[in-house]
Motif scaffolding. Structure first.
Motif, PDB file in Angstrom:
ATOM      1  N   ALA A 178      13.513  -6.743  -3.281  1.00 46.18           N
ATOM      2  CA  ALA A 178      11.904  -6.553  -2.660  1.00 46.18           C
ATOM      3  C   ALA A 178      11.104  -6.182  -3.859  1.00 46.18           C
ATOM      4  O   ALA A 178      11.347  -5.538  -4.838  1.00 46.18           O
ATOM      5  CB  ALA A 178      11.846  -5.526  -1.537  1.00 46.18           C
ATOM      6  N   VAL A 179       9.824  -6.643  -3.965  1.00 45.37           N
ATOM      7  CA  VAL A 179       8.814  -6.532  -4.829  1.00 45.37           C
ATOM      8  C   VAL A 179       8.397  -5.281  -4.565  1.00 45.37           C
ATOM      9  O   VAL A 179       7.766  -4.799  -3.504  1.00 45.37           O
ATOM     10  CB  VAL A 179       7.943  -7.676  -5.023  1.00 45.37           C
ATOM     11  N   LYS A 180       8.679  -4.330  -5.669  1.00 48.03           N
ATOM     12  CA  LYS A 180       7.951  -2.946  -5.486  1.00 48.03           C
ATOM     13  C   LYS A 180       6.538  -2.808  -5.747  1.00 48.03           C
ATOM     14  O   LYS A 180       6.053  -3.380  -6.773  1.00 48.03           O
ATOM     15  CB  LYS A 180       8.626  -2.134  -6.486  1.00 48.03           C
ATOM     16  N   VAL A 181       5.624  -2.506  -4.558  1.00 44.67           N
ATOM     17  CA  VAL A 181       4.097  -2.334  -4.790  1.00 44.67           C
ATOM     18  C   VAL A 181       3.776  -0.971  -4.634  1.00 44.67           C
ATOM     19  O   VAL A 181       4.538  -0.356  -3.699  1.00 44.67           O
ATOM     20  CB  VAL A 181       3.671  -3.553  -3.780  1.00 44.67           C
ATOM     21  N   GLY A 182       2.370  -0.527  -4.740  1.00 48.00           N
ATOM     22  CA  GLY A 182       1.621   0.490  -4.455  1.00 48.00           C
ATOM     23  C   GLY A 182       0.890   0.189  -3.190  1.00 48.00           C
ATOM     24  O   GLY A 182       1.178  -1.097  -2.638  1.00 48.00           O
ATOM     25  N   ASP A 183      -0.157   1.311  -2.847  1.00 51.06           N
ATOM     26  CA  ASP A 183      -0.947   1.153  -1.731  1.00 51.06           C
ATOM     27  C   ASP A 183      -1.683   0.060  -1.638  1.00 51.06           C
ATOM     28  O   ASP A 183      -2.289  -0.824  -0.685  1.00 51.06           O
ATOM     29  CB  ASP A 183      -1.767   2.352  -1.692  1.00 51.06           C
TER      30      ASP A 183
END
Length: 450
Positions: free
Chosen positions: A283-288
């Protein structure tokens, strides 16, 4: 540096298409690449064709129940190729609509695979490169096959839509919503269905009472549930397959359908080489704000492994486009999202399960299980379940769980009430719409604590 486009979207599913359109309407120069068909999993081999399958299979109940209401129904039969042709025509119409909306918004479409060359360059399958100020990854998820001998002999939720004819028998491996939905669909159409799941109960993550209610109903409808069983191997037996379980049991069926989960579709996209941090499952780690570890690269939808639902992907894509291109900072609240599971009977749910709520503090439960009017003359014993999970004392509604006909329709408006902080008293003071099943939500008995 001058870029060819302001935004390049990789993936033509629900999230990517919404982001591309909103960004283009805000004045951005946008390009989008899709290697298969426009519309992604939901439109092509997910939500839409699945729901059409659900509708088709539900007529079996309707024909049977009609007799109790005075109808004579003789000779009804299901024509798989005829249904498939009608379904495919509808999917083609939707795909054309997606393309038309994007073209009208001014989005440049590339019907080929695209990968990330670096934080500001995308490489197309034909060798061309396009530079972009921002890149959005919206490539969705992909079915996972368990690592057992013969797994390649089975089909997944991708291939089940392409079967030329209706299977006489099928073994479905998995206990999640995809496995349970297809168990209901195929069983309703007349296929002999065995569902195999390694856990003690299907639908992990849902309210325990809901899980048990649906499992019992599935058994009553003819689905053979093999719980606490795991798959050891699959082997060919002429034109059929034998699925062998770890306890030595086996089933010979026409098809084995693997519904053992989905993983983010990031393999071979060049993300890691570009510096994008990925999770354990890819999974692509993303923020808010849906931004990855590389500032110019964002990701939305199932590829982020946050909440794998089409409306969530759409909301994330829209929030990204508004934030980056319309100067409207927008974040998606993932805390309270309603969902429907089109099992038979279907589930509508929003908020906390009873177990989740109890882990946070004292709760009260208001519930009812009843035989709806629709089932009375049809001589069907299946019951509906309605349940409110309440905060003890204030009786604020923490969760709503419905099982039965129309549950998915009911839960949409229930979600509005829960999101506004409604209490049991708010439900109680609402005048019932009679005669409906939904009225039971506002006439529930006094809650029980503890």
């Amino acid at each position: 540096m001058a870029f060819d486009v302001d935004l390049f979207v990789i993936g033509g599913g629900s999230g990517g298409v919404r982001a591309a359109r909103i960004a283009a309407e805000a004045g951005a120069r946008v390009a989008l690449a899709e290697e298969y068909r426009m519309g992604g999993t939901c439109v092509i081999r997910g939500c839409v064709p699945k729901k059409l399958f659900v509708y088709a299979s539900a007529f079996a109940d309707a024909f049977e129940d009609a007799r109790g209401f005075g109808w004579t129904v003789e000779g009804a039969r299901f024509d798989w190729p005829r249904f498939r042709a009608a379904r495919d025509a509808e999917i083609a119409r939707l795909e054309a609509a997606y393309r038309s909306r994007l073209a009208k918004a001014g989005v440049t479409l590339h019907d080929c695979r695209a990968t990330v060359a670096d934080p500001h360059r995308v490489r197309l399958a034909d060798g061309r490169e396009v530079s972009a100020s921002h890149i959005l990854i919206a490539t969705g998820g992909w079915p996972v096959r368990p690592e057992v001998p013969g797994a390649d002999l089975a089909i997944t939720s991708n291939e089940v839509f392409e079967l030329a004819g209706q299977p006489k028998s099928v073994a479905i491996v998995g206990g999640g919503y995809i496995a349970c939905e297809f168990a209901g669909i195929l069983n309703g159409l007349g296929t002999r269905v065995t569902q195999i799941y390694r856990g003690p109960q299907i639908l992990r993550g849902f309210d325990d009472e809901v899980r048990a209610h649906v499992a019992d109903a599935m058994r009553s409808r003819g689905v053979v549930l093999e719980l606490g069983r795991d798959i050891a191997r699959i082997e060919p037996v002429g034109a059929e397959k034998r699925i062998v379980l770890t306890n030595g049991e086996s089933h010979v069926v026409e098809h084995v359908l693997l519904a053992t989960g989905r993983a983010p579709n990031t393999h071979g996209l060049g993300l890691e080489a570009a510096g994008v941090a990925l999770g354990r499952n890819g999974a692509v780690k993303v923020g808010d704000w849906s931004q990855s570890s590389v500032p110019s690269i964002y990701a939305v939808g199932d590829v982020t492994d946050r909440i794998a639902l089409t409306p969530v992907a759409i909301r994330e894509g829209q929030a990204f486009a508004r934030t980056v291109f319309a100067a409207e900072p927008t974040r998606v609240d993932h805390a309270l999202i309603a969902t429907a599971v089109f099992t038979q009977p279907e589930i509508g749910t929003v908020g906390l399960t009873e177990a989740e709520a109890r882990a946070r503090g004292p709760v009260a439960i208001a519930r009812t299980a009843f035989r709806p009017m629709l089932n009375v003359l049809a001589h069907r014993d299946e019951r509906m379940l309605m349940k409110l999970v309440l905060e003890a004392g204030s009786e604020r509604v923490l969760g709503v769980h419905i099982v039965g006909h129309g549950a998915g329709e009911m839960i949409q408006l229930a979600a509005v009430a829960v999101g506004m902080g409604a209490t049991k008293a708010d439900f109680d003071r609402t005048v019932a719409v009679h005669p409906t099943a939904a009225e039971e939500l506002v006439t529930l008995p006094a809650p029980v604590e503890g």
